[in-house]
Every structure is written in C-alpha cells, then in structure tokens.
Write a protein that holds these residues in place. Structure first.
Motif, mmCIF file in Angstrom:
data_model
loop_
_atom_site.group_PDB
_atom_site.id
_atom_site.type_symbol
_atom_site.label_atom_id
_atom_site.label_comp_id
_atom_site.label_asym_id
_atom_site.label_seq_id
_atom_site.Cartn_x
_atom_site.Cartn_y
_atom_site.Cartn_z
ATOM 1 N N UNK A 131 0.784 -1.222 0.000
ATOM 2 C CA UNK A 131 0.000 0.000 0.000
ATOM 3 C C UNK A 131 0.820 1.278 0.000
ATOM 4 N N UNK A 132 2.049 1.226 0.465
ATOM 5 C CA UNK A 132 2.708 2.509 0.654
ATOM 6 C C UNK A 132 4.212 2.376 0.775
ATOM 7 N N UNK A 133 4.885 3.456 0.651
ATOM 8 C CA UNK A 133 6.321 3.561 0.869
ATOM 9 C C UNK A 133 7.133 2.750 -0.126
ATOM 10 N N UNK A 134 8.390 3.094 -0.197
ATOM 11 C CA UNK A 134 9.312 2.314 -1.001
ATOM 12 C C UNK A 134 9.843 1.190 -0.131
ATOM 13 N N UNK A 135 9.310 -0.001 -0.323
ATOM 14 C CA UNK A 135 9.770 -1.122 0.470
ATOM 15 C C UNK A 135 10.125 -2.305 -0.447
ATOM 16 N N UNK A 136 9.193 -2.666 -1.331
ATOM 17 C CA UNK A 136 9.491 -3.761 -2.260
ATOM 18 C C UNK A 136 10.485 -3.315 -3.328
ATOM 19 N N UNK A 137 10.397 -2.058 -3.734
ATOM 20 C CA UNK A 137 11.244 -1.591 -4.828
ATOM 21 C C UNK A 137 12.734 -1.642 -4.471
ATOM 22 N N UNK A 138 13.169 -1.136 -3.295
ATOM 23 C CA UNK A 138 14.592 -1.330 -2.957
ATOM 24 C C UNK A 138 14.987 -2.795 -2.864
ATOM 25 N N UNK A 139 14.083 -3.652 -2.371
ATOM 26 C CA UNK A 139 14.406 -5.081 -2.283
ATOM 27 C C UNK A 139 14.605 -5.675 -3.671
ATOM 28 N N UNK A 140 13.740 -5.277 -4.617
ATOM 29 C CA UNK A 140 13.901 -5.768 -5.986
ATOM 30 C C UNK A 140 15.198 -5.249 -6.596
ATOM 31 N N UNK A 141 15.527 -3.985 -6.333
ATOM 32 C CA UNK A 141 16.748 -3.408 -6.888
ATOM 33 C C UNK A 141 17.981 -4.120 -6.340
ATOM 34 N N UNK A 142 18.005 -4.336 -5.019
ATOM 35 C CA UNK A 142 19.136 -5.022 -4.413
ATOM 36 C C UNK A 142 19.289 -6.441 -4.937
ATOM 37 N N UNK A 143 18.163 -7.145 -5.045
ATOM 38 C CA UNK A 143 18.206 -8.520 -5.558
ATOM 39 C C UNK A 143 18.666 -8.542 -7.005
ATOM 40 N N UNK A 144 18.232 -7.536 -7.787
ATOM 41 C CA UNK A 144 18.626 -7.491 -9.200
ATOM 42 C C UNK A 144 20.133 -7.331 -9.336
ATOM 43 N N UNK A 145 20.731 -6.449 -8.532
ATOM 44 C CA UNK A 145 22.184 -6.276 -8.586
ATOM 45 C C UNK A 145 22.886 -7.573 -8.195
ATOM 46 N N UNK A 146 22.407 -8.203 -7.121
ATOM 47 C CA UNK A 146 23.046 -9.439 -6.655
ATOM 48 C C UNK A 146 22.996 -10.523 -7.725
ATOM 49 N N UNK A 147 21.867 -10.603 -8.442
ATOM 50 C CA UNK A 147 21.712 -11.652 -9.447
ATOM 51 C C UNK A 147 22.451 -11.302 -10.733
ATOM 52 N N UNK A 148 22.236 -10.080 -11.229
ATOM 53 C CA UNK A 148 22.749 -9.750 -12.565
ATOM 54 C C UNK A 148 24.251 -9.485 -12.559
ATOM 55 N N UNK A 149 24.776 -8.936 -11.453
ATOM 56 C CA UNK A 149 26.218 -8.665 -11.403
ATOM 57 C C UNK A 149 26.988 -9.800 -10.739
ATOM 58 N N UNK A 150 26.289 -10.738 -10.147
ATOM 59 C CA UNK A 150 26.963 -11.790 -9.395
ATOM 60 C C UNK A 150 27.054 -13.108 -10.133
ATOM 61 N N UNK A 151 27.189 -13.038 -11.456
ATOM 62 C CA UNK A 151 27.159 -14.247 -12.279
ATOM 63 C C UNK A 151 28.271 -15.234 -11.973
ATOM 64 N N UNK A 152 29.476 -14.762 -11.790
ATOM 65 C CA UNK A 152 30.580 -15.677 -11.528
ATOM 66 C C UNK A 152 30.784 -15.843 -10.027
ATOM 67 N N UNK A 153 31.487 -16.889 -9.637
ATOM 68 C CA UNK A 153 31.736 -17.150 -8.221
ATOM 69 C C UNK A 153 32.505 -15.995 -7.578
ATOM 70 N N UNK A 154 33.475 -15.449 -8.330
ATOM 71 C CA UNK A 154 34.289 -14.365 -7.786
ATOM 72 C C UNK A 154 33.465 -13.098 -7.587
ATOM 73 N N UNK A 155 32.458 -12.890 -8.466
ATOM 74 C CA UNK A 155 31.686 -11.652 -8.418
ATOM 75 C C UNK A 155 30.530 -11.720 -7.419
ATOM 76 N N UNK A 156 30.217 -12.914 -6.912
ATOM 77 C CA UNK A 156 29.012 -13.071 -6.099
ATOM 78 C C UNK A 156 29.065 -12.208 -4.836
ATOM 79 N N UNK A 157 30.195 -12.255 -4.108
ATOM 80 C CA UNK A 157 30.273 -11.521 -2.843
ATOM 81 C C UNK A 157 30.214 -10.001 -3.037
#
Lengths: 207, 207, 207
Positions: B150-176
């Motif tokens: 219903x309100x506030x930016x709550x899901x959107x930052x979570x989606x953004x953070x998860x997107x970075x972790x997934x899309x930039x963390x493809x290799x084992x070295x890049x995951x952390x």
C-alpha cells in the motif's frame, strides 16, 4: 498444435486473465500502490499453482521455472494498472475470462496431481485448490473473507471439472479429452451460476 | 572473516532486527499475549526465509537446520517483549535496523535462488519475497493489509538489491561484491524513501 | 493394537474433532455457504499437518496420501454443517475434543519432525505449529486475529507436550510412552487453562 500446446496455451490464457482480474478486484477494495497492484495480480495468477507445486513437492514451482508464466502474469497485472477503471462492458468480459482461468486451472492442476501419483480424491481437491488458491491468497491479503467461502458457485464448478479430468482421464489417451470436457463443464456451471445468480446453501452466523 | 562469515553475520543481524521490529510493530496494533509477541517476532524474522526455502524445495528450511537462526529470532522477539514501549529515539534505530534486514535478506535470498538453479527473473523475485515475506505474514496475522502493498518504497529497494546481486553476481568471484553492492543499494533507496517520504504511485479504490 | 495403531487412532480422532470444531467456530463468525463450512473444517483439521509436511519436505503431505485423513476431516466438517447450532452441552464437549486434537497433533508433529532429522528445538516448535496451524489458517481466512496469539493457554500446552515427546522420546523404545505422557500433559494444561480461565501475560497496544 499438439495436445501439450493446447494445454500450455490455455494455461497461459488463464494466467493472464487471472492476473488482470485479480489486480482489478484488489484495486476496487483497498488503496494500493503500483507494487501492490502488480503483486496482487501476479499472486492471483500464480498463487494456486504455487500451492499445488509446493504440496506436490514439485519444486521449484512451474511458475519459477518457465519464464512465460511470470511474463504472462506481469502482463495481465500491468494491463490492470493501465486500464485502472474498466468500463461496464469490460467487467462482463472479465467475468468470462476469470471463468476460463478457473476452468483451465482446475483440470491442469488435477492432471498434474494425478501424474505425480496422488489418488483420485486428493487429486480432485488439489485441482480445485489450484483453481481457487490464487484468488484466496489475494482476498486474504486485502483483508476480505475469501469469496469462495461465502457465496456463488465458484468452488463447485472447479471440483466438478477436476473430477471429470481425474475420473475420466485414467488412460494416457483419455487424458486430453477428459481435460477438455472437464474444463467445459466447469465453465458451463460457473457461467450458469453467474447468469442465474445461483448460490450454494449458506447459513448466517449466530446472532 | 571469510565472505561466508560476513554473509552469515549479516543474515543473523537481519534476523534479530526483523524479530525486534516485527514484534514491536505487531504489539502496536493488537492486544497480544507473550506467545503472540514472540510468535510474531519470530515469524517476521524467519517467515521470508521459510517461504524461500519451501518454494526452492530446500527443506527443512535453513531456520530449522541451524540453531542460531531460531536463537537470533527468539532473542530479538524477547527483547521486544522486555522493552515493550520503545522511546522515540529507538524507533528511528528500528527503522534503520529494519532497512538492514531488508537489504541483507533480498541479496541472500536471491543468491540462494540462483545457487539452486533459478533463472534471473524468478531469482530476483524470490530475493524480494525473502525480504518482504516475513513482514507480510505478520501483517496478515494481525489483520492488516500488508504495508508492502500500500505505501512507501519497500518492495522496490528489495527488488533493486536482488537485481544487482543476481545480474552482477554471475561468476563465483563476483558473487560476494555483487551481494554487498546490492545490499548497499537497497539500503540507500530504502533510507532515501524514509527520509524524503517517497511513495510508489498509488490509486484509490472506486468510490 | 500396536503402538502405531494407537497413534493413528488418536491422529484420526484429532482430525475429526478439529474439523468439527473448526467448522463450527468459523460458522459462528461469518456467513458461510456449505463450501465454506466444509473447507474451513477440513483446513482446520489438516492445515497444521500440511504446514508440517511442507516444511519437512515430506510431500505429498500425509493428508493427501492416505484416504482416511481426508475422510475423517470431511466427516467432521459435514457433521458441523448438519448440527449447525450446537446446544450448550455440546460446546463443552467440543472444547474437550479440541484439546484432544491439540494434544495428539503436538506430539505426532514433533515425533515426525524428529524422525525426519530435525534437532530438538525446531522439532518442538514444529510440533506446536502442527497443533495450532490449522486453527490459525482458519482464523486468518475468516478475518480474525488468530486466537492463539491473543489469549488463553493454547500454544503453551502444545509446546509443553511437544517438548516431552522430543526430549523424553530419544530412543525407539521411549518414543511411544513419551508421546503419551506429552499428550496427557498438553491436555492437562489446556483443560486447567480452560477451567480456571488462565491466560498468558498480555499487553495492550499503545493508545
């Protein structure tokens, strides 16, 4: 198109229509932001299948394994956000599309349950749960008593369609025609219920 | 500390803060006994992870396999019972701690989804579900429409953070490093949203 | 009768009584049609076990693998529809039967969790979740804050019973007597709570 293509096409059609209808229904009840509208649309569309797959142990669920389910669900939910306030004529179309989703999901859910080894009675139940589960989660999230528990013929056509799919679809050759007949039966009962305003017997709570 | 130690430390910190915040939020809304306060704190803390693990088929869930998750969740919830009515200054600290939990859970959830074979889109979604799932169950249990809808930016930052972790963390070295950047991004968007009272676009229900 | 027969008999007795009690409790709160009464009765009866089995990865759940669970649940729910408005004396019987269900489910749930490899603390928790889970889903569906969170001794006896079953039932020989003692302890605490109107300490929400 093969039989599997037909089932997949129907499944995706059901996903889009459930997402559209789910997002619109939720928007009519509470104030939601765009995240809420999209979330509730997607949950309505894939929620029943998630419950089915989790109960069957078929994880990760189909909706997370094949991109087209999430794509169809987001497309339907996004359309609901864009349309926002559907004109009267569209409301009727949505009821029809929702009935298509109900009919498709009850037979595909029951079929998957049989394939994964469930006996007929739990398979029929799981087919109906697949069909009504997404809408039930949506109703709970927006604070309503799920409409499936209180009024209209909604669970009964889903149970009837799932029963035909399970009981008549025993052999591999019979599975596809049984699914089609089950879906058509579910759709017919549902639309008759809407047209003639039929309800299952109900009781008021104690005074 | 190795990378895995850092992730575990953050995960436990997120668990404690979610339990503390979840129990306090629930206590402000309805009359609860000590069982209710502890239960809602623990559910807020581990609920998102339970949904994640059940959907991934990673059962029994991590929260039931390693004693420190339940211990951290109970510690946070018990602290909420003892503190009872936090002074104003603590409220601000809780918002920050909650944002830390959100940031940690979205990247650890997405990371686990990728590890268990999910494609990027469902992995990002599952990361966000991990982050917002516990609070959503809590809100449903106390009869509120989940605030994430219903309100506030709550899901959107979570989606953004998860997107970075997934899309930039493809290799084992890049995951952390991808996980750290994703968590920091999520935290930054969330705190900017709190600071400037930002909201996703919303629509009121029909009159 | 072997020990396994005793457990199964108690399990089915608990299923019937939970279905009866669940359907009646739901009917007292909101207007339901026959689908709603049957659904809520069945969900109350098998919901806790479904959560347990899904969390343990023991899918499909026992309720969908053995016909007698669904049969017992439907029988209890159907009886609730037929009886409709129980006379006063029956209410007291239902409280007793519900306490039996609680006692049985907390020990059988905890026992299954131990068997599938959980450590004592999560096994005790899962036993209690099995006992209170079905009623919690029912309360959420009819729009109530689950009574287990707000009042009475309900979760505490379930935790006590599960703790005895887990901590005293370490060896194969001790499992059956520990389960019986745990169930009796749970029943005794629950009925003492009802008799003397005992409540866990509670706090009102902020004004």
């Amino acid at each position: 198109m093969t039989g599997a293509d037909v089932v997949l096409t129907l499944d995706l059609l059901g996903t889009v229509t459930f997402a559209l209808n789910g997002a619109m229904t939720a928007s009519r009840r509470v104030r939601l932001d765009i995240v809420g509208v999209l979330s509730l649309g997607v949950i309505t569309a894939i929620g029943g299948g998630l419950i089915r797959d989790v109960l069957l142990g078929a994880t990760p669920p189909a909706a997370f394994q094949h991109w087209y389910y999430l794509a169809a669900a987001f497309a339907g939910a996004a359309a609901a956000w864009v349309i926002a306030r559907p004109p009267r004529g569209l409301h009727r179309a949505i009821v029809v599309l929702d009935a298509i989703g109900l009919s498709v999901f009850c037979v595909t859910g029951a079929h998957k349950a049989v394939e994964l080894g469930l006996q007929p009675a739990p398979a029929i139940l799981l087919g109906a749960i697949t069909a009504v589960g997404g809408g039930t989660i949506r109703d709970v999230l927006v604070g309503d008593v799920p409409s499936v528990l209180t009024s209209e013929l909604y669970a009964i056509p889903a149970l009837a369609g799932a029963a035909v799919a399970v009981l008549a679809g025993g052999s591999a050759a019979a599975a596809a025609p049984a699914a089609v007949v089950g879906a058509v039966l579910c759709f017919a009962i549902r639309m008759l219920g809407v047209r003639f305003d039929l309800h299952a017997p109900a009781r008021d709570p104690e005074a």
